[in-house]
Design an enzyme around this catalytic site. Structure first.
Site, short mmCIF file in Angstrom:
data_model
loop_
_atom_site.label_atom_id
_atom_site.label_comp_id
_atom_site.label_asym_id
_atom_site.label_seq_id
_atom_site.Cartn_x
_atom_site.Cartn_y
_atom_site.Cartn_z
N ILE A 344 18.47 -62.62 25.16
CA ILE A 344 19.83 -62.07 25.04
C ILE A 344 19.77 -60.61 24.62
O ILE A 344 20.56 -59.77 25.09
CB ILE A 344 20.66 -62.91 24.06
CG1 ILE A 344 20.99 -64.27 24.71
CG2 ILE A 344 21.94 -62.19 23.64
CD1 ILE A 344 21.60 -65.28 23.77
N GLU A 370 1.33 -78.30 9.10
CA GLU A 370 1.66 -79.64 8.61
C GLU A 370 1.82 -80.65 9.75
O GLU A 370 2.70 -81.50 9.75
CB GLU A 370 2.90 -79.61 7.72
CG GLU A 370 2.65 -78.89 6.41
CD GLU A 370 3.72 -79.12 5.38
OE1 GLU A 370 4.16 -80.26 5.19
OE2 GLU A 370 4.13 -78.12 4.76
#
Length: 396
Positions: A344, A370
């Protein structure tokens, strides 16, 4: 979470709303104005962590008896979302401190360990680091090659940890090392190490794509001798202790990802309202409206998945599946939002003069840390298929 969102929309309590607003104010005034500079210089903002310690953020999830703020899981997710929205780097280091290093001691440590170490972590007087990943392990976290050998009233640790967040600035390290001869996750134990211990050192700061200012490095253990009382939990159960920590940590990473995605969407909306092309604001064009609509929908779904998992945790329910779902969906939604924001902005989106390229670089870390998205898929599928098999056996 934007200021325009009504707290009632998420069924927050008065305490949760008050906490959320206080965090928003701090992040807007103290973290966001410095985010670009933190990224450019890659310098850990120690003063911000001192401030967060005084506000209770460094010990947000933990019992006030140990210096914590006593926040529930929903409040911790609100905290991490807002901090990450202001700076992915600050969010990453805060998460490693409260969700990983402190969590193992709080959940599995002795009263003496909490007294000696946890209070310093919850107050922010000391920074924590969590050492699980090794150079040869990667996603195979159970493939621990670091060794701990008993020597009288001590353990002697040797090994290397890789990609350890906060390691270069940490005072307290919680690490795994193999104490038994079993393979896989069995025979792995957890230990507390302190900065300055003989044989404990860190490598140079890793040069990363994003979350610059959240330092990571290798951790080297060369015959580090630690007292036997520095073992956390039961001998041989360290991996299980870390795995429990990661279950909750996944909803925290989901919150971090939602925060970055929200920052990208906010920037894209602001730009679409101001930028003109062909005599019109670009927000009037369908090609800009549709990706913004997609961002809003996916981020809202990610936030709801995250808050739902947090509420389940607060209710004492298992979140192994729901936490993995939240992290998987949130990080993918965040990356799409950041990518769409760059498009954009057009050419400006690729420039470091604007923040959206930084959001994208930071968000990529959450897809990896993680447990990668591939690992989350495996966790979700195994949990569901395991439930299916159990149900099938019961019915027969």
């Amino acid at each position: 979470m934007t200021a325009e969102n009504s707290p009632n929309k998420y069924q927050l309590s008065e305490d949760q709303v008050a906490f959320w607003h206080s965090v928003q104010k701090f992040c807007a005034e103290r973290i966001e104005p410095r985010a670009a500079d933190i990224d450019t210089t890659s310098i850990f903002p120690a003063d911000l962590f001192d401030e967060m310690g005084k506000l209770g953020y460094m010990g947000a999830p933990y019992d006030p008896d140990w210096g914590g703020a006593g926040c529930d899981a929903v409040m911790v997710c609100l905290l991490l979302e807002e901090v990450s929205r202001a700076s992915g780097a600050v969010g990453s280091s805060l998460n490693a401190h409260i969700s990983l290093a402190s969590s193992v001691i709080a959940n599995h440590g002795t009263e003496e360990q909490k007294q000696k170490y946890l209070r310093d972590l919850t107050s922010g007087r000391k920074i924590g680091s969590f050492g699980l990943t090794e150079p040869s392990g990667g996603s195979d976290a159970a493939a621990c090659q670091s060794r701990a050998v008993r020597k009288g009233d001590s353990w002697v640790l040797n090994g290397t940890k890789q990609f350890i967040t906060n390691a270069p600035v940490a005072d307290i390290f919680v690490v795994t090392a193999r104490t038994g001869t079993e393979s896989g996750s069995k025979g792995v134990s957890a230990f507390i190490l302190e900065k300055g211990m003989k044989g404990l050192s860190t490598g140079p700061d890793d040069r990363k794509m994003g979350v610059n200012g959240s330092p990571t490095s290798q951790v080297f253990m060369d015959a580090v001798e630690v007292p036997a009382e520095n073992m956390v939990g039961e001998e041989g159960r360290g991996f299980r202790e870390f795995a429990q920590t990661l279950d909750r940590g996944r909803i925290h990473v989901a919150a971090l990802a939602v925060g970055l995605g929200q920052a990208a969407m906010d920037a894209a909306i602001g730009y679409a309202r101001e930028r003109e092309q062909f005599g019109h604001k670009i927000g009037e064009y369908q090609g800009v409206q549709w990706p913004i609509a997609e961002m809003a929908t996916e981020l809202e779904a990610a936030r709801l998945l995250t808050l739902n998992a947090a509420r389940m945790y607060d209710a004492g329910l298992s979140i192994k599946t729901e936490g993995a779902m939240a992290k998987f969906f949130a990080v993918e939604a965040s990356l799409r939002a950041c990518s769409n924001a760059i498009e954009i902005f057009g050419g400006y989106g690729y420039m470091r003069d604007y923040p959206v390229e930084r959001f994208y670089r930071d968000a990529k870390m959450y897809q990896i840390g993680e447990g990668t998205s591939q690992i989350q898929r495996m966790v979700i599928a195994r949990e569901l298929l395991g439930r299916f098999n159990t149900k099938k056996e019961t019915n027969t």
